[in-house]
Design a protein around this motif. Structure first.
Motif, PDB file in Angstrom:
ATOM      1  N   GLU A 311       0.817  -1.211   0.000  1.00  0.00           N
ATOM      2  CA  GLU A 311       0.000   0.000   0.000  1.00  0.00           C
ATOM      3  C   GLU A 311       0.853   1.265   0.000  1.00  0.00           C
ATOM      4  O   GLU A 311       0.531   2.234  -0.710  1.00  0.00           O
ATOM      5  CB  GLU A 311      -0.958  -0.003   1.193  1.00  0.00           C
ATOM      6  CG  GLU A 311      -1.844   1.231   1.298  1.00  0.00           C
ATOM      7  CD  GLU A 311      -2.708   1.504   0.072  1.00  0.00           C
ATOM      8  OE1 GLU A 311      -3.223   2.633  -0.041  1.00  0.00           O
ATOM      9  OE2 GLU A 311      -2.876   0.598  -0.780  1.00  0.00           O
ATOM     10  N   THR A 312       1.942   1.284   0.764  1.00  0.00           N
ATOM     11  CA  THR A 312       2.797   2.474   0.743  1.00  0.00           C
ATOM     12  C   THR A 312       3.475   2.613  -0.619  1.00  0.00           C
ATOM     13  O   THR A 312       3.648   3.742  -1.117  1.00  0.00           O
ATOM     14  CB  THR A 312       3.861   2.433   1.855  1.00  0.00           C
ATOM     15  OG1 THR A 312       4.646   1.239   1.735  1.00  0.00           O
ATOM     16  CG2 THR A 312       3.216   2.477   3.219  1.00  0.00           C
ATOM     17  N   GLN A 315       0.825   3.987  -3.015  1.00  0.00           N
ATOM     18  CA  GLN A 315       0.627   5.418  -2.810  1.00  0.00           C
ATOM     19  C   GLN A 315       1.798   6.231  -3.366  1.00  0.00           C
ATOM     20  O   GLN A 315       1.592   7.319  -3.920  1.00  0.00           O
ATOM     21  CB  GLN A 315       0.436   5.697  -1.320  1.00  0.00           C
ATOM     22  CG  GLN A 315      -0.866   5.168  -0.760  1.00  0.00           C
ATOM     23  CD  GLN A 315      -1.013   5.442   0.729  1.00  0.00           C
ATOM     24  OE1 GLN A 315      -0.145   6.051   1.361  1.00  0.00           O
ATOM     25  NE2 GLN A 315      -2.111   4.975   1.307  1.00  0.00           N
ATOM     26  N   GLU A 318       1.406   6.562  -7.013  1.00  0.00           N
ATOM     27  CA  GLU A 318       0.380   7.562  -7.321  1.00  0.00           C
ATOM     28  C   GLU A 318       0.972   8.969  -7.338  1.00  0.00           C
ATOM     29  O   GLU A 318       0.540   9.818  -8.123  1.00  0.00           O
ATOM     30  CB  GLU A 318      -0.768   7.488  -6.313  1.00  0.00           C
ATOM     31  CG  GLU A 318      -1.772   6.389  -6.601  1.00  0.00           C
ATOM     32  CD  GLU A 318      -2.552   6.623  -7.884  1.00  0.00           C
ATOM     33  OE1 GLU A 318      -2.721   7.799  -8.293  1.00  0.00           O
ATOM     34  OE2 GLU A 318      -2.985   5.624  -8.500  1.00  0.00           O
TER      35      GLU A 318
END
Length: 382
Positions: A311-312, A315, A318
């Motif tokens: 998830e990190t 992100q 992104e």
């Protein structure tokens, strides 16, 4: 730099080729915009040629194809259907449409597909409980062929009919045979993110002429053979339009080219991400006799070697305007299926916790790939 300073890199965007417009223009010129027409018949013939299936029915989605496929296999209220937990929800939702219950089976670590050992365990336990499953829904995840020899042998041993979900696996092969052609029925998806697209669409293939005829009947509102509109059973509005089938005809001309490019992208990532601490490009080994279309390149992170989580990292990508996506969340962990039986679960839960899909679109350039790789390196450095 800000994410808006970069052009967006999508995970798996549509990639139109040279001839789609020719088929679409012809359909408009001839006024063949209704669901039936030459493009539809031609698209179905193209799919048969590519998959070695005797019959094909083009439909509005892969989900519709699974729904009709389960009906063809006789699944109904109260039945149980064996299904991998590690898959997209569209695989299992049609089981619920029919009032049946999915029985989830864990993955094995080599292909991430249904584990034959857990499959046998599930079948024997359900039989012990007086609940012999009605059918087996087999998935080829991310284009990787499942352990077909073992799984089909188990299905035969217990007299289970197989529906083969090859939505992600068009162009993949096992023992030189195209995926989608091993079950009683097979299904494909032509959604916008698949290796080929009709913007939205799917197909059901089978070697059984009677099943193909019944699929067409059910997909066109189950209209009885009468001069007026007469209906004796429930039907569905699931037929693909002639316009979208025209896009599909142009796309099918590019199938091998698209598979080749996806495999090149996978190989590029594998080479250029090698050696990064705590990261490996997943599904690197194709089992003997298998060819994956490499629909999406996926990575796994090792929490023993890196503090970066999927998830990190997602992100961080992104912030560079790069789309990535977690691996499928296992269905037995979804609230919708909280009460469904599950056999195993550790393997697919671990994969979900550690995995990420990287941009894999066939239009990606060398510069695009380098941009993703550099962003991944940055993310791992924290």
């Amino acid at each position: 730099m800000r994410s808006q300073d970069y052009d967006r890199l999508y995970l798996s965007p549509p990639h139109l080729g040279r001839h789609e417009l020719n088929y679409v223009h012809k359909a408009v010129e001839d006024n063949w915009v209704a669901p039936a027409g030459p493009n539809l018949a031609g698209f179905e013939a193209d799919i048969c040629a590519a998959t070695a299936a005797a019959h094909c029915v083009a439909l509005s989605s892969g989900t519709a194809a699974i729904h009709l496929g389960l009906i063809l296999l006789g699944v109904g209220p109260g039945d149980e259907v064996l299904c991998p937990s590690f898959t997209f929800v569209a695989t299992a939702n049609p089981i619920l449409y029919l009032g049946a219950t999915p029985v989830f089976v864990d993955s094995e670590a080599d292909t991430w597909n249904m584990c034959p050992e857990r499959l046998r365990e599930a079948i024997e336990d359900r039989i012990t409980q007086g609940r012999k499953p009605k059918a087996l829904l087999l998935v080829h995840l991310y284009g990787m062929p499942a352990r077909l020899d073992e799984i089909l042998a188990i299905a035969t041993e217990y007299g289970l009919l197989v529906l083969e979900d090859a939505a992600e696996a068009l162009g993949s092969r096992f023992q030189q045979q195209p995926l989608g052609s091993f079950g009683k029925v097979g299904v494909f998806s032509f959604n916008g993110n698949k290796i080929l697209t009709t913007s939205g669409g799917g197909a059901l293939v089978t070697n059984d002429a009677e099943l193909a005829q019944r699929t067409r009947f059910l997909a066109t509102q189950a209209k009885d053979d009468a001069p007026h509109y007469q209906h004796s059973q429930v039907g569905y509005n699931y037929r693909l339009s002639n316009i979208l089938a025209g896009i599909g005809r142009g796309q099918m001309e590019l199938l091998e080219e698209r598979v080749k490019r996806r495999r090149e992208i996978f190989a590029w990532y594998r080479e250029h991400l090698a050696g990064l601490p705590g990261l490996r490009v997943a599904l690197a080994h194709e089992p003997a006799g298998s060819r994956s279309n490499r629909w999406l390149t996926t990575i796994l992170l090792d929490p023993q070697e890196t503090a970066t989580t999927p998830e990190t990292l997602r992100q961080h990508l992104e912030t560079r305007n790069i789309e990535s996506r977690p691996l499928w969340k296992p269905l037995h962990l979804q609230p919708l299926f909280a009460t469904a039986p599950m056999y195993g679960g550790h393997v697919c839960a671990d994969l979900f916790a550690r995995g990420l899909c990287l941009p894999s679109g066939t239009a990606m350039t060398e510069a695009d790939l380098r941009r993703v790789a550099e962003a991944v390196r940055e993310g791992l450095r924290g």
